[in-house]
Motif scaffolding. Structure first.
Motif, PDB file in Angstrom:
ATOM      1  N   UNK A 184       0.853  -1.122  -0.018  1.00  0.00           N
ATOM      2  CA  UNK A 184      -0.026   0.244  -0.045  1.00  0.00           C
ATOM      3  C   UNK A 184       0.886   1.403  -0.085  1.00  0.00           C
ATOM      4  N   UNK A 185       2.286   1.110  -0.099  1.00  0.00           N
ATOM      5  CA  UNK A 185       2.952   2.149   0.059  1.00  0.00           C
ATOM      6  C   UNK A 185       3.184   2.956  -1.292  1.00  0.00           C
ATOM      7  N   UNK A 186       2.521   2.336  -2.363  1.00  0.00           N
ATOM      8  CA  UNK A 186       2.665   2.928  -3.952  1.00  0.00           C
ATOM      9  C   UNK A 186       1.263   3.431  -3.910  1.00  0.00           C
ATOM     10  N   UNK A 187       1.243   4.143  -5.251  1.00  0.00           N
ATOM     11  CA  UNK A 187      -0.118   4.746  -5.424  1.00  0.00           C
ATOM     12  C   UNK A 187      -0.814   3.829  -6.836  1.00  0.00           C
ATOM     13  N   UNK A 188      -0.542   2.518  -6.606  1.00  0.00           N
ATOM     14  CA  UNK A 188      -1.082   1.765  -7.731  1.00  0.00           C
ATOM     15  C   UNK A 188      -2.128   0.632  -6.999  1.00  0.00           C
ATOM     16  N   UNK A 189      -1.416  -0.179  -5.747  1.00  0.00           N
ATOM     17  CA  UNK A 189      -2.368  -0.959  -5.293  1.00  0.00           C
ATOM     18  C   UNK A 189      -2.696  -0.796  -3.712  1.00  0.00           C
ATOM     19  N   UNK A 190      -4.058  -0.984  -3.341  1.00  0.00           N
ATOM     20  CA  UNK A 190      -4.309  -0.967  -1.893  1.00  0.00           C
ATOM     21  C   UNK A 190      -3.317  -1.982  -1.276  1.00  0.00           C
ATOM     22  N   UNK A 191      -3.223  -1.772   0.143  1.00  0.00           N
ATOM     23  CA  UNK A 191      -2.553  -2.690   0.920  1.00  0.00           C
ATOM     24  C   UNK A 191      -3.499  -4.014   0.973  1.00  0.00           C
ATOM     25  N   UNK A 192      -2.708  -5.136   1.067  1.00  0.00           N
ATOM     26  CA  UNK A 192      -3.339  -6.403   1.358  1.00  0.00           C
ATOM     27  C   UNK A 192      -3.680  -7.333   0.294  1.00  0.00           C
ATOM     28  N   UNK A 193      -3.430  -6.883  -0.713  1.00  0.00           N
ATOM     29  CA  UNK A 193      -3.696  -7.784  -2.076  1.00  0.00           C
ATOM     30  C   UNK A 193      -2.726  -8.847  -2.160  1.00  0.00           C
ATOM     31  N   UNK A 194      -3.227 -10.035  -2.089  1.00  0.00           N
ATOM     32  CA  UNK A 194      -2.286 -11.270  -1.927  1.00  0.00           C
ATOM     33  C   UNK A 194      -1.386 -11.387  -3.130  1.00  0.00           C
ATOM     34  N   UNK A 195       0.008 -11.644  -2.694  1.00  0.00           N
ATOM     35  CA  UNK A 195       1.059 -11.932  -3.866  1.00  0.00           C
ATOM     36  C   UNK A 195       1.577 -13.427  -3.783  1.00  0.00           C
ATOM     37  N   UNK A 196       1.931 -13.915  -2.623  1.00  0.00           N
ATOM     38  CA  UNK A 196       2.188 -15.265  -2.485  1.00  0.00           C
ATOM     39  C   UNK A 196       2.591 -15.608  -1.069  1.00  0.00           C
ATOM     40  N   UNK A 197       3.281 -16.864  -1.105  1.00  0.00           N
ATOM     41  CA  UNK A 197       3.939 -17.273   0.250  1.00  0.00           C
ATOM     42  C   UNK A 197       5.549 -17.543   0.227  1.00  0.00           C
ATOM     43  N   UNK A 198       6.071 -17.251   1.347  1.00  0.00           N
ATOM     44  CA  UNK A 198       7.607 -17.141   1.343  1.00  0.00           C
ATOM     45  C   UNK A 198       8.146 -18.666   1.040  1.00  0.00           C
ATOM     46  N   UNK A 199       8.902 -18.918   0.310  1.00  0.00           N
ATOM     47  CA  UNK A 199       9.700 -20.482   0.260  1.00  0.00           C
ATOM     48  C   UNK A 199      11.045 -20.342   0.987  1.00  0.00           C
ATOM     49  N   UNK A 200      11.949 -20.252   0.066  1.00  0.00           N
ATOM     50  CA  UNK A 200      13.362 -20.088   0.315  1.00  0.00           C
ATOM     51  C   UNK A 200      13.880 -18.751   0.889  1.00  0.00           C
ATOM     52  N   UNK A 201      14.666 -18.662   1.691  1.00  0.00           N
ATOM     53  CA  UNK A 201      15.325 -17.178   2.168  1.00  0.00           C
ATOM     54  C   UNK A 201      16.770 -17.263   2.038  1.00  0.00           C
ATOM     55  N   UNK A 202      17.018 -16.258   1.315  1.00  0.00           N
ATOM     56  CA  UNK A 202      18.538 -16.069   0.541  1.00  0.00           C
ATOM     57  C   UNK A 202      19.216 -14.719   1.357  1.00  0.00           C
ATOM     58  N   UNK A 203      20.358 -14.614   1.421  1.00  0.00           N
ATOM     59  CA  UNK A 203      21.083 -13.263   1.472  1.00  0.00           C
ATOM     60  C   UNK A 203      21.222 -12.481   0.116  1.00  0.00           C
ATOM     61  N   UNK A 204      20.902 -11.350   0.133  1.00  0.00           N
ATOM     62  CA  UNK A 204      21.211 -10.415  -0.933  1.00  0.00           C
ATOM     63  C   UNK A 204      22.556 -10.481  -1.469  1.00  0.00           C
ATOM     64  N   UNK A 205      23.112 -10.327  -2.573  1.00  0.00           N
ATOM     65  CA  UNK A 205      24.474 -10.231  -3.082  1.00  0.00           C
ATOM     66  C   UNK A 205      25.508  -9.513  -2.231  1.00  0.00           C
ATOM     67  N   UNK A 206      24.905  -8.356  -1.717  1.00  0.00           N
ATOM     68  CA  UNK A 206      26.108  -7.351  -0.706  1.00  0.00           C
ATOM     69  C   UNK A 206      25.775  -7.813   0.753  1.00  0.00           C
ATOM     70  N   UNK A 207      24.863  -8.882   0.962  1.00  0.00           N
ATOM     71  CA  UNK A 207      24.904  -9.361   2.368  1.00  0.00           C
ATOM     72  C   UNK A 207      24.232  -8.257   3.313  1.00  0.00           C
ATOM     73  N   UNK A 208      23.600  -7.336   2.671  1.00  0.00           N
ATOM     74  CA  UNK A 208      23.066  -6.379   3.773  1.00  0.00           C
ATOM     75  C   UNK A 208      21.315  -6.583   3.923  1.00  0.00           C
ATOM     76  N   UNK A 209      20.792  -7.444   2.959  1.00  0.00           N
ATOM     77  CA  UNK A 209      19.604  -7.482   3.122  1.00  0.00           C
ATOM     78  C   UNK A 209      19.165  -9.044   2.849  1.00  0.00           C
ATOM     79  N   UNK A 210      17.787  -9.365   3.058  1.00  0.00           N
ATOM     80  CA  UNK A 210      17.576 -10.778   2.410  1.00  0.00           C
ATOM     81  C   UNK A 210      16.612 -10.567   1.177  1.00  0.00           C
ATOM     82  N   UNK A 211      16.829 -11.844   0.511  1.00  0.00           N
ATOM     83  CA  UNK A 211      15.996 -11.965  -0.717  1.00  0.00           C
ATOM     84  C   UNK A 211      14.996 -13.043  -0.440  1.00  0.00           C
ATOM     85  N   UNK A 212      13.635 -13.016  -0.635  1.00  0.00           N
ATOM     86  CA  UNK A 212      13.044 -14.139  -0.369  1.00  0.00           C
ATOM     87  C   UNK A 212      12.246 -14.749  -1.729  1.00  0.00           C
TER      88      UNK A 212
END
Length: 288
Positions: free
Chosen positions: A219-247
């Motif tokens: 809901x932080x953009x001017x396109x979609x309201x909050x709460x529209x379903x996208x999917x389910x978290x599967x595998x959790x990875x580290x980002x290439x720079x190691x500063x965040x996660x990639x889901x």
């Protein structure tokens, strides 16, 4: 061979006539802007009608499965709303508060039903065509969803048709998402290949979540309201720079069987878009 030569010799003037007609048509439409625009407009209309007929036939033969999915989905949502109403009523002793808040929230949005008339899932930059356009209230940058979740964003609009950039577009699709109940957000991207899997980038390292958590629009953009379903978290990875996660996210929308969608028209989207553009222009013009 003699018969072929005799046939060509007998009707050579007809072949010459057809060849000259084709050449004159090519020259006419290629070097005259008005005739060219008329040709392409007519051709696009005919192609749109052909796609629409093809989609109608496909939709007819998939009605049984679609109706089953809609029935199950409606049952799930009705049960979920009822449980939330009871829970909220137990906490506040007012069972009408949730209904009033929900109605006030939904009044901001108008759903425009549409059917998919053209769709690809095997390219790097897939596009979707729907049978609704400007005359139906569809505008550029509106969000598109289906009964199972998010679909994409309106990219181009004509009078009766619109082009959608779906989640399955490697170059242009960036959608703000969050982890349900956690509050952390990132951006949804698709890297090609499997049409049932995408990735959420830039989840902060201090975030707390687990496999199986649901991903939804933030809901932080001017396109979609909050709460529209996208999917389910599967595998959790580290980002290439190691500063965040990639889901790795298993998408709830089955793009291979996508037929019916809804364009989300937000009454406040134009105002928010203008404000964002003004902020960008102000930052661009600010002296360094």
């Amino acid at each position: 061979m003699k018969n072929l030569i005799a046939f060509l010799a007998k009707y050579h003037h007809w072949f010459l006539f057809v060849l000259l007609e084709v050449a004159s048509g090519v020259l006419l439409f290629q070097y005259n802007s008005y005739q060219s625009s008329v040709w392409f407009t007519s051709a696009n209309y005919v192609v749109g009608k052909v796609y629409e007929c093809d989609a109608a036939i496909r939709s007819f033969f998939s009605l049984t499965r679609v109706n089953e999915e809609l029935t199950l989905r409606n049952f799930y949502l009705e049960r979920q709303v009822e449980q939330l109403r009871r829970l909220y009523g137990d906490m506040t002793s007012d069972t009408t508060v949730l209904e009033r808040q929900e109605l006030e929230f939904l009044e901001r949005y108008k759903l425009i039903p549409a059917k998919v008339v053209s769709n690809t899932i095997d390219r790097q930059d897939n596009l979707i065509t729907i049978d609704k356009g400007q005359v139906d209230g569809v505008e550029k940058d509106m969000g598109v969803a289906c009964g199972n979740g998010i679909v994409g964003v309106v990219y181009l609009v004509s009078s009766h048709y619109s082009i959608i950039i779906p989640v399955l577009n490697k170059t242009s699709s960036r959608i703000s998402c969050s982890i349900r109940g956690r509050g952390y957000f990132g951006y949804l991207r698709w890297y090609g290949g499997d049409p049932s899997v995408a990735y959420v980038e830039d989840i902060p390292r201090h975030a707390r979540f687990k496999r199986g958590d649901w991903i939804e629009t933030s809901g932080y953009s001017a396109i979609f309201p909050p709460g529209v379903l996208v999917g389910k978290v599967g595998t959790i990875y580290n980002s290439p720079d190691g500063l965040s996660y990639r889901l790795k996210v298993h998408l709830t929308t089955d793009f291979g069987r996508l037929r019916d969608v809804c364009v989300i028209s937000d009454k406040g989207i134009a105002e928010r878009s203008r404000l964002i553009e003004q902020a960008k222009d102000s930052l661009t013009m600010k002296p360094k």
